[in-house]
Scaffold this motif. Structure first.
Motif, short mmCIF file in Angstrom:
data_model
loop_
_atom_site.label_atom_id
_atom_site.label_comp_id
_atom_site.label_asym_id
_atom_site.label_seq_id
_atom_site.Cartn_x
_atom_site.Cartn_y
_atom_site.Cartn_z
N ALA A 270 0.75 -20.24 7.58
CA ALA A 270 0.99 -20.65 8.97
C ALA A 270 0.74 -19.51 9.96
O ALA A 270 0.92 -19.69 11.16
N SER A 271 0.34 -18.33 9.45
CA SER A 271 0.21 -17.16 10.35
C SER A 271 -1.24 -16.70 10.45
O SER A 271 -2.10 -17.17 9.71
N SER A 272 -1.44 -15.73 11.31
CA SER A 272 -2.78 -15.14 11.46
C SER A 272 -3.17 -14.40 10.19
O SER A 272 -2.35 -13.76 9.55
N LYS A 273 -4.44 -14.52 9.85
CA LYS A 273 -4.93 -13.82 8.64
C LYS A 273 -5.67 -12.54 9.03
O LYS A 273 -6.32 -11.93 8.22
N LYS A 274 -5.58 -12.18 10.30
CA LYS A 274 -6.27 -10.97 10.75
C LYS A 274 -5.40 -9.75 10.50
O LYS A 274 -4.18 -9.86 10.41
N GLY A 275 -6.05 -8.60 10.42
CA GLY A 275 -5.29 -7.36 10.31
C GLY A 275 -5.30 -6.78 8.92
O GLY A 275 -6.14 -7.12 8.09
N GLU A 276 -4.36 -5.87 8.69
CA GLU A 276 -4.30 -5.16 7.41
C GLU A 276 -3.06 -5.62 6.64
O GLU A 276 -2.01 -5.85 7.24
N PHE A 277 -3.20 -5.68 5.32
CA PHE A 277 -2.13 -6.25 4.50
C PHE A 277 -1.75 -5.36 3.33
O PHE A 277 -2.61 -4.74 2.70
N VAL A 278 -0.45 -5.36 3.03
CA VAL A 278 0.05 -4.78 1.78
C VAL A 278 0.82 -5.89 1.07
O VAL A 278 1.57 -6.63 1.71
N VAL A 279 0.59 -6.00 -0.24
CA VAL A 279 1.28 -7.02 -1.05
C VAL A 279 2.15 -6.29 -2.07
O VAL A 279 1.68 -5.36 -2.74
N ILE A 280 3.40 -6.72 -2.19
CA ILE A 280 4.28 -6.13 -3.21
C ILE A 280 4.78 -7.26 -4.11
O ILE A 280 5.20 -8.32 -3.63
N ILE A 281 4.71 -7.03 -5.40
CA ILE A 281 5.16 -8.03 -6.39
C ILE A 281 6.34 -7.45 -7.15
O ILE A 281 6.23 -6.36 -7.75
N ALA A 282 7.46 -8.14 -7.12
CA ALA A 282 8.66 -7.65 -7.80
C ALA A 282 8.56 -7.90 -9.30
O ALA A 282 7.78 -8.75 -9.74
#
Ligand code: SAM
Length: 238
Positions: free
Chosen positions: A220-232
């Protein structure tokens, strides 16, 4: 604190690995500013980006480019100059050099030649998001960018499905949708994750929780920009 004044002035023949902001200029440290202003030379990933940062900080200094494509030869050149007594700072476009950025070859070359390498710490997207994620931070695997091919990314996720520590990934806006879809496909729907977008910037967003709900927020959000993903780790719940 001990050595405080001394540490603000670069010493001849030393390499300074200087972290710079990942989005918020105010995150530059006093020590970083001082070193960038007073050393003989600043080696930057991109001289336009490095030059613009120095201008915003009101600093004038000599710049030289040190990036993925000339890293090997420049590591030798810069180490030669350090041996001749220059003090050099290395910066990347944003964050901590050598963390998914150029820097490693130069620090390795310096250590081979017994040249002192001094870290000037500051922002790093991985640890910045981890610190706010609410996910376990006692032990983690930082992977940087997963391979560009989907099959290789899927294999990584499958091989680490039972990994007992937190996993931190970097992803670009071009592939984040694919990575999220692959995670939804491979990981259990209640696996806890954190997705950070545009950390420290105006449109910062951080979502932590079960994969399905974080993915709904992401969709539902913007897909622009920079991302970090963390998996527990698989046993963790939030
Ligand atoms: N050396 C940098 C560091 O210390 O974090 C990382 C450089 S790497 C080339 C760029 C990647 O870091 C981006 O694609 C993104 O995954 C992550 N990143 C950098 N800045 C970010 C930010 N402000 N918000 C979210 N992710 C960021």
């Amino acid at each position: 604190m001990e050595g405080e004044n001394q540490s603000l002035t670069p010493e001849a023949g030393r390499l300074y690995v200087v972290a710079t902001p990942i989005g918020n200029l105010a995150d530059i440290t006093e020590r970083a500013k001082s070193i960038l202003a007073k050393d003989s030379l600043v080696a930057c990933e991109d001289t336009r980006v490095g030059g613009s940062l120095l201008t915003k900080l009101g600093i004038k200094n000599r710049l030289v480019s040190y990036h993925d494509k000339n890293e090997q030869s420049m590591a030798t050149t810069l180490a030669d100059r350090l041996e001749q007594g220059e003090s050099i700072a290395v910066i990347s476009d944003a964050g901590t050099p050598a963390i998914s950025d150029p820097g490693f070859r130069l620090t390795r070359e310096c250590h081979k030649r017994a040249i002192s390498v001094i870290p000037v710490p500051g922002p790093c997207a991985a640890t910045t998001l981890l610190s706010a994620s609410g996910l376990p931070s006692n032990g983690f695997l930082f992977v940087g960018f997963l391979p560009p091919k989907s099959a290789a990314r899927r294999r990584f996720l499958e091989e680490h499905i039972d990994f007992p520590y937190t996993i931190i990934l970097y992803e670009s806006c071009h592939r984040i949708e694919k990575l999220m879809a692959e995670m939804v496909d491979i990981l259990q729907e209640n696996r806890c994750v954190c997705l950070g977008r545009e950390i420290t910037k105006r449109f910062e967003s951080i979502a932590s929780g079960p994969l399905t709900s974080v993915n709904e927020t992401f969709q539902a959000s913007s897909k622009k920009g920079e991302f970090v993903v963390i998996i527990a780790p698989p046993t963790f719940t939030l």
